[in-house]
Every structure is written in C-alpha cells, then in structure tokens.
Design an enzyme around this catalytic site. Structure first.
Site, PDB file in Angstrom:
ATOM      1  N   TYR A 114     -12.355   1.058  38.422  1.00 20.39           N
ATOM      2  CA  TYR A 114     -12.971   1.663  39.904  1.00 20.39           C
ATOM      3  C   TYR A 114     -14.444   0.880  40.163  1.00 20.39           C
ATOM      4  CZ  TYR A 114     -14.848   4.739  43.244  1.00 20.39           C
ATOM      5  OH  TYR A 114     -15.306   5.190  44.355  1.00 20.39           O
ATOM      6  N   TRP A 116     -16.848  -0.863  43.854  1.00 20.23           N
ATOM      7  CA  TRP A 116     -17.066  -1.425  45.057  1.00 20.23           C
ATOM      8  C   TRP A 116     -16.930  -3.043  45.180  1.00 20.23           C
ATOM      9  CZ3 TRP A 116     -18.871   0.245  50.262  1.00 20.23           C
ATOM     10  CH2 TRP A 116     -18.579   1.635  50.273  1.00 20.23           C
TER      11      TRP A 116
END
Ligand SMILES: Nc1nc2c(c(=O)[nH]1)N[C@H]1C(S)=C(S)[C@@H](COP(=O)(O)OP(=O)(O)OC[C@H]3O[C@@H](n4cnc5c(=O)[nH]c(N)nc54)[C@H](O)[C@@H]3O)O[C@H]1N2
Ligand SMILES: Nc1nc2c(c(=O)[nH]1)N[C@H]1C(S)=C(S)[C@@H](COP(=O)(O)OP(=O)(O)OC[C@H]3O[C@@H](n4cnc5c(=O)[nH]c(N)nc54)[C@H](O)[C@@H]3O)O[C@H]1N2
Ligand SMILES: [Mo]
Length: 759
Positions: A114, A116
């Site tokens: 996970y 960005w």
C-alpha cells in the site's frame, strides 16, 4: 528528439511545477502559472534529490547476505548494509523468488504494498510491482485503503457505490449558488486540499470555500480543531469530543424525528428501512432514546445547541460534509452511515448545493467541477492467488499465519508469508502501533523494498533497490479527477545507480524468463504512447479531444474542458429513482441494510448505531495520568504528503527543534506543568514519541494534535522524531471493513528529561 523550447514540467500529487536545471542538477521549482493557489510542498524535493539520504546503489543487509533468507529477523533496522552490483542483486532476488515459490507457493509473497508512491501514469510503482509478480504466478494482495476503508466497505451497502459518489461530489459552484448552511464534520481542512492523487493543475479548494462564504453560506465546523475551517470564512466552531460524531448525528436525527421535521415523502420514495432506524432512535430496542440530551453527554456539546442546529438544518438548504478522518476511528462505518441517514431525513439529497458529501477539501478534487475521464493505466495482469488482507491487517497477517479474520460477511484465512515486497509506500509511516508492527516485521524471511531515500522502510528491508524520482524519468500526469494533463519531463539523469521501478522489474523478469510477458516488447516510451493512445480514445468517448502525442509533448500540458453546469451529486436518482436506481438490493438508500444485519456482526449492526470506541475521552479507565488521558489526533501534515520528503527543507522548516510539533490546550499544559517550546514525551502502553510542545486555544481541552509524517527514529519503543504511530492502536474499525483506527487513541503527556533529541 528535438530540443524542447518550452519549460520543463514536473507534476506530483501536490501540484504542477516548472523545473529549473543547471549542470545536470535541479536548482529549483517554479509554480505553475495556471495554479492560483500553488502548494509549497513540491519544493521540498530540491535539496534531497542529491542529498545524503539518497539511495544511490543496490544494498543488501549484511546478515541476510551472509546468512541467507531468514537470517535478518530482529536485526532489521539494526545491522549494516553492503553495496552490491545490479547484476548481483538481480540474481539474489530472482533466486529468492524461485525458492519461496517452490517451497511455499506464491501466496507466501505479500505485495499488498500500500502507498501513494508518485504521480505518473506509467511509472506507478505498485502497478509495476504487481504486473511483474503476476508474470511469475501472483502474490497475496490487499484490499481497500488507509484513507477510508470503512466507507469503501459500508457505503456500497448503503448507496451501491462509494467511489462513484466520491467522484461526483456536488461542486463548489453549486454550494455557492444554492446552499445556506454547510455543516462540516471534521471541517473543510484546506491543508489537505493541496493534494490530489495523480496530479493537480490548479488548486481550487480555497477559492471554492471563499466563494461559498461570499455568497452567504454559513459554516459550522464540528471538529476538535478550530483550524479545520479557514478563519476567513467565520463560521461556528463546535469542538466535540473526538470519535463521537455518530452520537451527535443520532441526536440531531432524534430531534428531526421527534419534532416531525423529517421529510417523510423523501424517505418513502428514496430510502428503505427508516422505520427500523427510527425504532432504534426512539430506544425501542435498547431502552435508550437517542435524544439531544443523550448525545450531549457523549459528545460534550450543549443539548440546546444540538436541538437548535437540527431545526436550522431542517429550515435551511443544508449540505452535510463528513471528513474522511471520521472513518479512521473505531466503528468508522457509523459516522458516514449516520450522515447519509441524516441527509435523507432532511430530504435534500440530489438537489443543488445540498445533501451530503464525503470530505470537502480532503483532496483538491472533492467539489472540483470536472469531467471524469477513464485514462488508461498500466495493465497489472491477472493474479491467480486468491489470498488477500484488508490492507490495515498487515501486522495480524505477519503475526498469525493460518489465523482467520472476518471481512464483509465472509471468514478468510491469513496465508503464511515468507517474503514481503514494498514499492511506493511506507508502512513505517502509515501503519498503526509501529512497535507491534516492528516485532511482526522480523518474521518474514526476506523483505525487498524499492525506495529512493533512506527512510525507515528502507532501513528495515533486507534488499534495497534504489529507484528514481519523477524528476529522473519521463511520464504523463493524467489524473482522472483533474482537468490538467501534464508532461512529466525527465529533468536530470538518474542519481547514482538508481533505476526506474519498471526497469528494476524488467531486469529481474529477464532473469526469470518472463521479460517478454512483462514488457510485451514495449520500451517505456512506447508504453507511454500506448497509454496515451488508449486514453485519447477514452476521452473521445467522453466527448473530449486529446491532441496527438507529439503535439502534447510540444505543449507540455493541456487543460480539458470542464462541465458548463455544476455537478450535483445523485441528481439523476433524485429526478427519477425508478429509471436511475442505486446499485443496492432495494435500489434505494439503505438506512437499514438487511445484508449487513444478516452478517450478524456485533460491531456493525444493520443500521447506524452508536457504539463506544475502544479508546475515547468518555472512558474512565485506570492507567492514565492524574490529569486524565488526552485524545491524540494524528492528522495529515500541512507541509508534506504523509512521510514523503520529511527530510526536505519544506518539512524541516516547520520543525525548528528537529522533532515534530504537538499542539495542546494551555489549560492542559498548565495542569501538567508544561510550557510552550518544551520537549515532551507522549506515551501510552504501546509506545512513546517525543515532540515540541505548542500551545493553542484552537484545540479542544483534553485533545492533542500531532501531524503524521515524521520518519520513525526508534530508541526501543520511543520514537525520538515524533512519529505518532508509535502510539496508535492497531485494530479494525469493525469485522465488516477492518479499516484502520488511527484517530481513536488515548495518550499521556509528560515532560521529557532525557537528552535533547538528535535527529
Ligand atoms: N496516525 C495516522 N496514520 C495514518 C493516517 C492518519 O491520519 N493518522 N493516514 C493514513 C492514510 S489516509 C494514508 S493514505 C497513509 C499514507 O501512507 P503512504 O502512502 O505509505 O505514505 P507515503 O509517505 O506517501 O509513502 C510513499 C512512499 O513511496 C516512496 N516513493 C515515492 N515515489 C516513488 C517511486 O516512484 N517508486 C518507489 N518505489 N517509491 C516511491 C516515497 O519515498 C514514500 O516512502 O497513511 C495512513 N496513516
Ligand atoms: N497536506 C496534506 N494533504 C493531504 C494529505 C497529506 O498527507 N498532507 N493526505 C491526503 C490523504 S491520503 C487523505 S486520505 C486525506 C485525508 O483527509 P482527512 O481524513 O480529512 O484528513 P485528516 O487531516 O486526518 O482529518 C481532517 C480533520 O478531521 C478532524 N478530526 C479528527 N478526528 C475527528 C473526530 O472524531 N471528529 C471530528 N468531527 N473531526 C475529527 C481533525 O481535526 C482533522 O484535522 O488528506 C489528503 N491530503
Ligand atoms: Mo489517505
């Protein structure tokens, strides 16, 4: 290629900038002329591109290199790294993948990975990682986000889709023209509007908020922090007890019901299950009517104010906004379900400027009027491994192979993970209870990380593959939620031996005989044209014209047309619920969900419900200091995106003493004998971190605020740098969604009498 006669551009989640380069180095970024409200965040990259924290060569942990898989364990984060060649590291990785697959199967590889990463349609680290692993038989994956997992699971049961309505929030223009009262649970935090995933051309949140204010909209900021609403728009501040919004919403709903202010016709036509909910409100199930007085005791706001607000909401054209933060708390499903229900009772959903929306200014794209274009993305292929975790259950996964967990109505089993691969995220930033995670992190035999800087994730890996930043590669920023499409220019050569994530995987794929499957014979430039050509077709279907690739490259950026009329969420459903039903079992808004009810979860019943969070200020529990516990809000930092560029100048400028700053009410400081500017220790049973104390009467007494993002710098269970995730609790929101609950966290604060933190 002909030399560009235009500026060089770069784009990231925080904005678009022009890049100045001299002698092969980036000397500065200039704000994008189209952006009326540029973010300073981007400038944080300049001094760290070539800085001492840059990873310039492949590195392997000494204990792993010498002892092989499984030898590093507890030494992660401790023993030194050895530089190796790309040739050598590629062979090590290929051999290790082969071993794990042969002995344990592909489900033993966890690549939920996970995070960005960076903007750019092609060089998206996770997509590249997943595409590569799918070429060799797949991996254990993750579902949902840290941002709003509870909403991603519960809202589809209520409205049929969550993302669909997130993407079509009523735009600011419509609020300015048609809203009278804007009730913001969690405020309208402009600091967060600096960001938009995949890229931002022009920042609009400040102007949107301002225009609504100038048009006469009244704002109510319901939040422990006054600063969650910009001071320029005035408005009321309701500093409720954190993690009690659901109770406040139930109290408001009870006033509407008991005073007959609810819109029965709307409820009959557009919703299902209101009577079940009304019975709960009246206390028919549990003997507890959810009155304004009841709510007042839980939320610690006056009952007279609750009654007055409910009446105002019914008498006004009202918009209800719920910050995403409200999902990142225990029972985080409830505030969103309760807010939708409250809006349904007001009967204004689907009309201009009113109804509800998820998190104005959580990002720049909420309330931004735009067409949504399905730009092409890197195809990830098919993952044959069925195993997955709800993303925030990663520590449980590592601690508990073979254990079971609940998720959205089904029982699943945790696979036995031997190898973890992270590219483009930082679990030592994002996960809760980092001391517990650090112990679980010692269990896998091998941890591989692609990173560009020596952050705590890289320091806790066995094999570190140095990747480029966007300034060292070319790409395209085409965010489906932003009207600007920007060429991301390669401004400088890769630093040291850094490689693009794609190139890292390509070389390992070659060793494993899957290079053709991975690249499909395309170079990165050919992939980017391929993505462009498909996106062009998709745009055309949405009635928009993208120029050809070469014209676009010459221009550097384009702006797609924006809709003439403002966006009004759920307008079609409102106009004709039979022709445009929701994708729920009933086709309507499910105030009561039979599906969720039938799951039988005691922590997520079939309608919006108040349940005490595991940790909150209403709790009288032993173990806290004499002055009582404090509730810690660890919200998003204003000066960076999560942990990215925490070592850069922009982030450091806000931290004169080297440690993160923490805000406390002066009364709480006085009671504890603490003074402004002092270094304090924030602690609870899970861990501790240091912080510099700042005092403000803009925070509710009993609450402290410390932004996330400080790089973990552990001394035992203490983080010297101020990472609040040493303190947060790692537990799912409920068995339904298993989302993270960072915002439900009690702490103590005392003076720090140890040595000054050296960062
Ligand atoms: N206490 C608390 N914790 C929280 C939250 C909270 O409110 N409170 N919020 C949560 C939320 S909403 C989120 S979304 C998460 C965010 O958590 P993350 O998304 O994991 O945080 P980032 O710091 O953005 O991590 C991105 C990483 O990718 C790296 N990177 C950047 N570009 C590239 C690239 O091109 N290739 C590779 N390989 N790597 C790259 C960066 O250096 C950085 O280490 O945090 C969560 N954690
Ligand atoms: N500058 C910057 N912007 C960002 C990010 C970043 O890292 N930096 N991250 C981006 C990401 S990934 C996400 S998911 C979004 C997140 O967007 P949000 O979830 O909205 O972000 P937060 O800052 O965690 O929370 C917003 C506010 O909610 C308030 N709050 C916390 N708990 C409660 C509560 O119990 N009740 C009420 N009423 N209010 C409460 C806090 O005071 C906080 O300031 O932000 C995005 N924008
Ligand atoms: Mo997020």
């Amino acid at each position: 290629m002909t030399r560009l006669t235009r500026d060089l551009y770069t784009s990231n989640h925080w904005g678009t900038y022009c890049v100045d380069v001299a002698e092969g180095q980036v000397t500065g970024l200039r704000d994008f002329p189209e952006d009326p409200d540029p973010s300073p965040i981007g400038h944080g990259i300049v001094d760290v591109l070539h800085g001492p924290s840059r990873i310039t060569a492949p590195m392997v942990r000494k204990s792993w290199l010498e002892g092989g898989a499984g030898a590093a364990g507890e030494r992660r984060g401790q023993d030194e790294f050895v530089e190796v060649t790309w040739d050598k590291v590629n062979q090590l990785v290929a051999d290790e993948l082969t071993r794990v697959r042969r002995d344990h199967g592909n489900s033993a590889i966890y690549a939920g990975s996970y995070g960005w990463a960076s903007a750019g349609r092609f060089h998206h680290a996770q997509s590249q990682l997943k595409r590569f692993l799918n070429c060799i038989g797949g991996y254990t994956s993750s579902k949902n986000t840290y941002s709003f997992a509870a909403a991603e699971v519960v809202v589809p049961h209520i409205l049929g889709t969550f993302r669909g309505f997130l993407d079509t929030s009523t735009s600011w223009e419509s609020i300015a023209s048609d809203c009278e009262l804007f009730v913001a649970f969690g405020g309208v935090p402009l600091k967060n509007g600096q960001i938009s995933q995949g890229g931002v051309g022009a920042h609009v949140q400040k102007a949107g908020l301002q225009s609504a204010h100038e048009a006469g909209v009244t704002f109510v900021n319901i939040s422990p922090l006054r600063s969650d609403l910009d001071g320029d728009v005035g408005g009321e501040w309701w500093p409720l007890r954190p993690s009690t919004d659901a109770a406040l919403m139930l109290g408001l709903a009870h006033v509407l019901l008991s005073e007959g202010l609810h819109d029965r016709a709307f409820l009959d036509r557009y919703t299902t299950g209101f009577d079940r909910f009304a019975a709960y409100l009246k206390g028919q199930d549990d003997g507890v009517p959810k009155t304004a007085d009841w709510a007042a005791k839980i939320c610690d706001v006056p009952a007279t104010d609750i009654r007055a607000l409910a009446r105002r909401m019914a008498a006004s054209r009202t918009m209800i906004s719920v910050a995403w933060a409200l999902t990142r708390q225990d029972h985080g499903e409830q505030p969103f379900w309760a807010a939708i229900t409250l809006a349904a009772m007001l009967g204004q959903i689907g009309q201009p400027g009113t109804g509800f929306a998820f998190g104005y200014s959580a990002m720049n794209n909420i309330g931004l009027n735009r067409h949504k274009v399905d730009f092409a993305s890197v195809p990830q292929g098919r993952n044959p491994v069925p195993d997955f975790i709800p993303v925030a259950r990663v520590t449980d996964l590592l601690e508990n192979p073979g254990g079971s967990f609940e998720y959205d109505g089904t029982t699943y089993e945790y696979p036995d993970i031997r190898l973890v691969w992270w590219a483009g995220g930082n679990p030592f930033h994002h996960h809760q209870d980092l001391n517990r995670m650090r112990r679980a992190w010692a269990r896998p035999e091998t941890i591989i990380v692609n990173e560009w800087c020596w952050n705590p994730l890289a320091l806790h890996a066995d094999i570190v593959l140095p990747c480029t930043t966007p300034l060292e590669r070319s790409d395209v920023a085409m965010a489906p939620k932003d009207p600007y499409v920007v060429a991301m220019d390669r401004a400088i050569e890769p630093v040291g031996q850094a490689r693009d994530d794609h190139d890292i995987f390509r070389a390992i794929a070659a060793r494993m005989n899957v290079e053709d499957a991975f690249t499909e014979g395309r170079s990165p430039q050919e992939w980017q044209r391929w993505l462009w050509d498909i996106s062009r077709q998709q745009a055309a279907q949405a009635g928009m014209t993208l120029p050809d690739w070469d014209t676009f490259q010459r221009a550097g950026w384009i702006k797609l047309p924006v809709p003439d009329a403002p966006t009004i969420m759920m307008e079609a459903f409102r106009n004709d619920p039979v022709a445009h039903p929701l994708a729920t079992p009933s086709g309507r808004i499910e105030i009561f969900s039979q599906t969720i009810h039938d799951f039988g979860y005691d922590d997520c019943p079939g309608h919006p419900t108040w349940m005490e969070p595991v940790e909150w200020l209403g709790q009288a529990e032993a173990g806290w200091s004499e002055q009582g516990p404090l509730h810690m809000i660890s919200n998003q930092p204003r000066n960076k995106l999560h942990s990215q560029m925490d070592h850069g100048a922009v982030s450091r400028a806000d931290r004169p003493k080297g440690v993160e700053q923490m805000t406390m009410h002066p009364d709480d400081a006085r009671r504890r004998g603490l003074t402004e500017g002092q270094i304090v220790r924030i602690h609870n049973a899970r861990g501790a971190c240091l912080a510099e104390l700042c005092l403000s009467d803009g925070i509710r007494p009993g609450v402290i605020q410390i932004s996330t993002g400080a790089w973990l710098d552990s001394d035992g269970d203490l983080c010297r740098h101020g990472n609040p995730n040493t303190l947060t609790l790692d537990k799912g929101t409920s068995q339904l969604s298993q989302g993270p609950i960072a915002h439900s966290c009690l702490v103590n604060v005392t003076a720090w009498d140890g040595p000054d933190p050296v960062i």
